[in-house]
Design a protein around this motif. Structure first.
Motif, PDB file in Angstrom:
ATOM      1  N   SER A  69       5.791   0.864  -6.383  1.00  0.00           N
ATOM      2  CA  SER A  69       4.818  -0.144  -6.813  1.00  0.00           C
ATOM      3  C   SER A  69       3.819  -0.470  -5.718  1.00  0.00           C
ATOM      4  O   SER A  69       2.696  -0.896  -6.011  1.00  0.00           O
ATOM      5  CB  SER A  69       5.529  -1.428  -7.238  1.00  0.00           C
ATOM      6  N   TRP A  70       4.176  -0.290  -4.464  1.00  0.00           N
ATOM      7  CA  TRP A  70       3.245  -0.565  -3.370  1.00  0.00           C
ATOM      8  C   TRP A  70       2.463   0.670  -2.940  1.00  0.00           C
ATOM      9  O   TRP A  70       1.450   0.538  -2.259  1.00  0.00           O
ATOM     10  CB  TRP A  70       3.984  -1.134  -2.171  1.00  0.00           C
ATOM     11  N   VAL A  71       2.891   1.845  -3.331  1.00  0.00           N
ATOM     12  CA  VAL A  71       2.179   3.056  -2.946  1.00  0.00           C
ATOM     13  C   VAL A  71       1.022   3.341  -3.896  1.00  0.00           C
ATOM     14  O   VAL A  71      -0.040   3.768  -3.472  1.00  0.00           O
ATOM     15  CB  VAL A  71       3.155   4.259  -2.897  1.00  0.00           C
ATOM     16  N   ILE A  72       1.197   3.097  -5.168  1.00  0.00           N
ATOM     17  CA  ILE A  72       0.204   3.499  -6.172  1.00  0.00           C
ATOM     18  C   ILE A  72      -1.080   2.651  -6.161  1.00  0.00           C
ATOM     19  O   ILE A  72      -2.169   3.216  -6.259  1.00  0.00           O
ATOM     20  CB  ILE A  72       0.863   3.519  -7.566  1.00  0.00           C
ATOM     21  N   PRO A  73      -1.049   1.316  -6.026  1.00  0.00           N
ATOM     22  CA  PRO A  73      -2.290   0.520  -6.140  1.00  0.00           C
ATOM     23  C   PRO A  73      -3.399   0.863  -5.146  1.00  0.00           C
ATOM     24  O   PRO A  73      -4.569   0.877  -5.548  1.00  0.00           O
ATOM     25  CB  PRO A  73      -1.815  -0.923  -5.960  1.00  0.00           C
ATOM     26  N   PRO A  74      -3.131   1.165  -3.875  1.00  0.00           N
ATOM     27  CA  PRO A  74      -4.262   1.533  -3.005  1.00  0.00           C
ATOM     28  C   PRO A  74      -4.996   2.784  -3.478  1.00  0.00           C
ATOM     29  O   PRO A  74      -6.217   2.865  -3.387  1.00  0.00           O
ATOM     30  CB  PRO A  74      -3.604   1.770  -1.639  1.00  0.00           C
ATOM     31  N   TYR A  75      -4.262   3.743  -4.003  1.00  0.00           N
ATOM     32  CA  TYR A  75      -4.910   4.949  -4.514  1.00  0.00           C
ATOM     33  C   TYR A  75      -5.690   4.664  -5.788  1.00  0.00           C
ATOM     34  O   TYR A  75      -6.749   5.253  -6.012  1.00  0.00           O
ATOM     35  CB  TYR A  75      -3.883   6.056  -4.740  1.00  0.00           C
TER      36      TYR A  75
END
Length: 92
Positions: A69-75
């Protein structure tokens, strides 16, 4: 119960991400008071995972949920920003 744990984990980590000043999905981040709600959602997700799977597997599933959940939003923010900037670019 596993669906509830997943929803709580993704919701809590999403609120935590969106309330951080360096997030890039919203023009203006959420207020800092949302971090308390994010912590409560994350704790609820941890309890659901541990109750359903046991302590070790529940903790692992909770950490994986938070990590993804924390890896996907910046991308996603980068991708949306690149798409918004593409029509204005002269090289097109």
């Amino acid at each position: 119960m596993l669906t509830l744990a997943l929803i709580l984990g993704i919701g809590g980590s999403g609120l935590c991400y969106l309330s951080h000043p360096n997030q890039n999905l919203l023009r203006c981040g959420l207020p800092r008071s949302c971090r308390l709600l994010a912590g409560l959602l994350l704790l609820g997700g941890l309890l659901c995972w541990c109750w359903q799977l046991g302590i070790s597997a529940g903790l692992f599933a909770w950490l994986v949920t938070i990590m993804l959940s924390w890896v996907i939003p910046p991308y996603l923010g980068w991708l949306l920003g690149a798409r918004q900037a593409a029509p204005d670019s002269p090289n097109r």
